[in-house]
Design a protein around this motif. Structure first.
Motif, mmCIF file in Angstrom:
data_model
loop_
_atom_site.group_PDB
_atom_site.id
_atom_site.type_symbol
_atom_site.label_atom_id
_atom_site.label_comp_id
_atom_site.label_asym_id
_atom_site.label_seq_id
_atom_site.Cartn_x
_atom_site.Cartn_y
_atom_site.Cartn_z
ATOM 1 N N LEU A 175 4.090 25.694 -19.004
ATOM 2 C CA LEU A 175 4.192 24.431 -17.929
ATOM 3 C C LEU A 175 5.560 24.067 -17.405
ATOM 4 C CD1 LEU A 175 1.495 21.971 -19.497
ATOM 5 C CD2 LEU A 175 1.047 23.936 -18.013
ATOM 6 N N VAL A 176 5.691 24.054 -15.981
ATOM 7 C CA VAL A 176 7.100 23.770 -15.564
ATOM 8 C C VAL A 176 6.698 22.968 -14.402
ATOM 9 C CG1 VAL A 176 8.152 25.825 -16.272
ATOM 10 C CG2 VAL A 176 6.914 25.835 -14.217
ATOM 11 N N GLN A 177 7.959 21.894 -14.324
ATOM 12 C CA GLN A 177 7.877 21.080 -13.239
ATOM 13 C C GLN A 177 7.898 21.806 -11.921
ATOM 14 O OE1 GLN A 177 7.677 17.534 -12.721
ATOM 15 N NE2 GLN A 177 7.969 16.850 -14.850
ATOM 16 N N ALA A 178 7.398 21.188 -10.909
ATOM 17 C CA ALA A 178 7.141 22.434 -9.604
ATOM 18 C C ALA A 178 8.385 22.107 -8.927
ATOM 19 C CB ALA A 178 5.807 21.517 -8.724
ATOM 20 N N GLY A 179 8.811 23.220 -8.358
ATOM 21 C CA GLY A 179 10.119 23.185 -7.492
ATOM 22 C C GLY A 179 9.954 23.215 -6.008
ATOM 23 N N GLU A 180 10.780 23.442 -5.420
ATOM 24 C CA GLU A 180 10.700 23.436 -3.891
ATOM 25 C C GLU A 180 9.773 24.023 -3.265
ATOM 26 O OE1 GLU A 180 11.954 21.370 -0.360
ATOM 27 O OE2 GLU A 180 12.374 20.935 -2.504
ATOM 28 N N GLN A 181 9.565 25.265 -3.754
ATOM 29 C CA GLN A 181 8.506 26.421 -3.235
ATOM 30 C C GLN A 181 7.177 25.927 -3.439
ATOM 31 O OE1 GLN A 181 9.808 26.586 -6.208
ATOM 32 N NE2 GLN A 181 8.803 27.872 -7.713
ATOM 33 N N PHE A 182 6.762 24.846 -4.092
ATOM 34 C CA PHE A 182 5.320 24.219 -4.048
ATOM 35 C C PHE A 182 5.268 22.905 -3.268
ATOM 36 C CE2 PHE A 182 5.495 27.266 -7.634
ATOM 37 C CZ PHE A 182 4.000 27.586 -7.552
ATOM 38 N N LYS A 183 6.494 22.353 -2.520
ATOM 39 C CA LYS A 183 6.299 21.333 -1.835
ATOM 40 C C LYS A 183 5.496 21.358 -0.708
ATOM 41 C CE LYS A 183 9.582 17.892 0.454
ATOM 42 N NZ LYS A 183 10.739 17.680 0.757
ATOM 43 N N ALA A 184 5.531 22.424 0.032
ATOM 44 C CA ALA A 184 4.459 22.421 1.168
ATOM 45 C C ALA A 184 2.864 22.530 0.784
ATOM 46 C CB ALA A 184 4.763 23.385 2.016
ATOM 47 N N LEU A 185 2.831 23.046 -0.244
ATOM 48 C CA LEU A 185 1.448 23.194 -0.539
ATOM 49 C C LEU A 185 0.859 21.872 -1.244
ATOM 50 C CD1 LEU A 185 -1.266 24.771 -1.602
ATOM 51 C CD2 LEU A 185 -0.011 25.465 -3.675
ATOM 52 N N PHE A 186 1.686 21.445 -2.150
ATOM 53 C CA PHE A 186 1.336 20.092 -2.606
ATOM 54 C C PHE A 186 1.145 18.985 -1.664
ATOM 55 C CE2 PHE A 186 2.902 20.865 -7.232
ATOM 56 C CZ PHE A 186 1.996 21.828 -7.362
ATOM 57 N N LYS A 187 1.809 19.144 -0.513
ATOM 58 C CA LYS A 187 2.087 18.285 0.551
ATOM 59 C C LYS A 187 0.479 18.397 1.258
ATOM 60 C CE LYS A 187 4.190 16.875 4.879
ATOM 61 N NZ LYS A 187 5.494 16.897 5.667
ATOM 62 N N ARG A 188 0.162 19.591 1.478
ATOM 63 C CA ARG A 188 -1.306 19.619 2.016
ATOM 64 C C ARG A 188 -2.319 19.387 1.032
ATOM 65 N NH1 ARG A 188 -0.629 26.055 2.527
ATOM 66 N NH2 ARG A 188 -3.107 25.805 2.973
ATOM 67 N N VAL A 189 -2.356 19.535 -0.136
ATOM 68 C CA VAL A 189 -3.316 18.815 -1.008
ATOM 69 C C VAL A 189 -3.232 17.572 -0.967
ATOM 70 C CG1 VAL A 189 -3.797 18.706 -3.287
ATOM 71 C CG2 VAL A 189 -3.143 21.058 -2.805
ATOM 72 N N THR A 190 -2.284 16.715 -0.929
ATOM 73 C CA THR A 190 -2.130 15.317 -0.950
ATOM 74 C C THR A 190 -2.845 14.892 0.373
ATOM 75 O OG1 THR A 190 -0.184 15.305 -2.124
ATOM 76 C CG2 THR A 190 -0.836 13.182 -0.985
ATOM 77 N N ALA A 191 -2.541 15.320 1.657
ATOM 78 C CA ALA A 191 -3.178 14.923 2.756
ATOM 79 C C ALA A 191 -4.860 14.959 2.551
ATOM 80 C CB ALA A 191 -2.658 16.015 3.944
ATOM 81 N N ILE A 192 -5.292 16.112 2.038
ATOM 82 C CA ILE A 192 -6.828 16.218 1.941
ATOM 83 C C ILE A 192 -7.205 15.212 0.916
ATOM 84 C CG2 ILE A 192 -8.603 17.722 0.918
ATOM 85 C CD1 ILE A 192 -6.769 20.075 2.007
ATOM 86 N N VAL A 193 -6.658 14.784 -0.073
ATOM 87 C CA VAL A 193 -6.998 13.763 -1.005
ATOM 88 C C VAL A 193 -7.169 12.564 -0.255
ATOM 89 C CG1 VAL A 193 -6.359 12.296 -2.947
ATOM 90 C CG2 VAL A 193 -6.278 14.813 -3.211
ATOM 91 N N GLU A 194 -6.158 12.164 0.631
ATOM 92 C CA GLU A 194 -6.232 10.888 1.462
ATOM 93 C C GLU A 194 -7.119 10.984 2.483
ATOM 94 O OE1 GLU A 194 -4.583 8.346 0.776
ATOM 95 O OE2 GLU A 194 -2.835 9.101 -0.663
ATOM 96 N N ASP A 195 -7.530 12.107 2.813
ATOM 97 C CA ASP A 195 -8.520 12.290 4.061
ATOM 98 C C ASP A 195 -9.427 13.436 3.581
ATOM 99 O OD1 ASP A 195 -10.240 12.367 6.203
ATOM 100 O OD2 ASP A 195 -8.757 12.574 7.551
#
Length: 344
Positions: A227-247
């Motif tokens: 397990l490692v803290q997510a770096g910059e390369q996962f920022k876009a993916l996690f942003k898309r995931v967050t958008a789906i959780v909100e909507d």
């Protein structure tokens, strides 16, 4: 499972799903119209109070009903008989080509392919791949050697298994045998309107989405992974995931997933992803989608083993009476997700 062991509630769920796989297992008698139908009959659904179920056409006709002219439940067409023969041949030898199956049934390859897909929902090749994959995964879950399991399931080489499952199931065969050992998981906790959301991903896709959990719970889910803290390369993916959780009405089909589960769990999760936003299913209806209406308890267990909330929408499954039922992250979050989809 045999036709005699199905309950009337299970037969009703099958009829509502218009599941072709149960044609021949029973017929649906509609006493308000005096006809009986196949489970897959495309006619408009009758009222439940007007329906009785019979084991076969003879029993329905003895009760004074006549056969539906639209679905002809008292006959098996030549086309249906050919598809059933082809299914038996594929189960016996998953390496049969389309030309060989067409020769067996007497149709041209093009016509047979179209007929098989219309009846089964998959092409002959996809049906054979699904059988091989399930056999391989069941053997791997039972602890079999990777190479032995894949060859026994009918793969000509391990590369064929990886190619069949590439981009869909994520975990490779060796991961199944060793609990994800050596897999590197990148994770982050993100504030959302539903509370703290933990999202984690491998290089292949999202492997966990949960609420009000932290690294300790993630490690319990994946005890052999790094397990490692997510770096910059996962920022876009996690942003898309967050958008789906909100909507949660947003399309999540383009979010790559990396999931691990038994063959049955995989089928349950794939069925969940076919439930449209704004709709719900009961556990029995989800089981009927899998062709086994008696498996509602097993379906509930498989849904509970889902590590990826929202993207694999187990929140869309409710109790048979319409009540919200259980949810790993609390009924309040489940109710809010359904409300946002227009079903609450």
């Amino acid at each position: 499972m045999t036709p005699q062991t199905l309950s009337d509630d299970e037969r009703w769920q099958i009829a509502m799903a218009k599941d072709r796989r149960f044609d021949g297992a029973f017929v649906t008698g509609v006493h308000s119209t005096g006809i009986y139908c196949r489970p897959s009959c495309p006619a408009r659904a009758p009222l439940r109070k007007n329906v009785r179920f019979y084991l076969d056409a003879s029993a329905a006709e003895a009760a004074g009903l006549r056969a539906c002219k639209r679905c002809s439940p008292n006959t098996q067409s030549a086309e249906e008989a050919c598809v059933m023969a082809a299914i038996a041949a594929i189960r016996a030898d998953g390496r049969m080509t389309l030309d060989q199956l067409a020769d067996l049934t007497g149709y041209s390859p093009t016509h047979f392919q179209r007929l098989f897909k219309r009846t089964v929902g998959l092409s002959p090749a996809a049906f054979a791949r699904a059988l091989r994959e399930e056999k391989a995964r069941e053997a791997l879950e039972g602890g079999a050697n990777v190479t032995d399991a894949l060859y026994q399931a009918g793969y000509s080489a391990p590369s064929r298994f990886y190619e069949d499952t590439k981009g869909r199931l994520g975990m490779q065969a060796s991961d199944w045998c060793d609990g994800g050992k050596g897999v590197r998981i990148h994770w982050s906790v993100i504030d959302t309107s539903l509370g703290a959301m933990l999202v984690a991903a491998t290089d292949k896709g999202v492997c966990c989405l949960s609420f009000n959990e932290a690294e300790e719970e993630l490690r319990a889910r994946f005890p052999k992974a790094g397990l490692v803290q997510a770096g910059e390369q996962f920022k876009a993916l996690f942003k898309r995931v967050t958008a789906i959780v909100e909507d949660p009405t947003l399309d999540s089909a383009n979010i790559p997933l990396d999931v691990k589960g038994t063959a049955f769990q995989q089928r349950c999760w794939e069925a969940l992803r076919r439930i449209p936003a704004g709709e719900t299913r009961s556990y029995g209806e989800q089981a009927a989608m899998l062709g086994n209406p008696k498996a509602s308890r097993a379906v509930g267990s498989a849904n509970g083993a889902n590590n990826i909330a929202v993207l694999i929408p187990c929140h869309r499954v409710v109790q048979a009476d319409g009540s919200i039922g259980g949810y790993a992250y609390g009924p309040e979050i489940k109710a809010e997700l359904l409300k946002r989809e227009g079903e609450g």
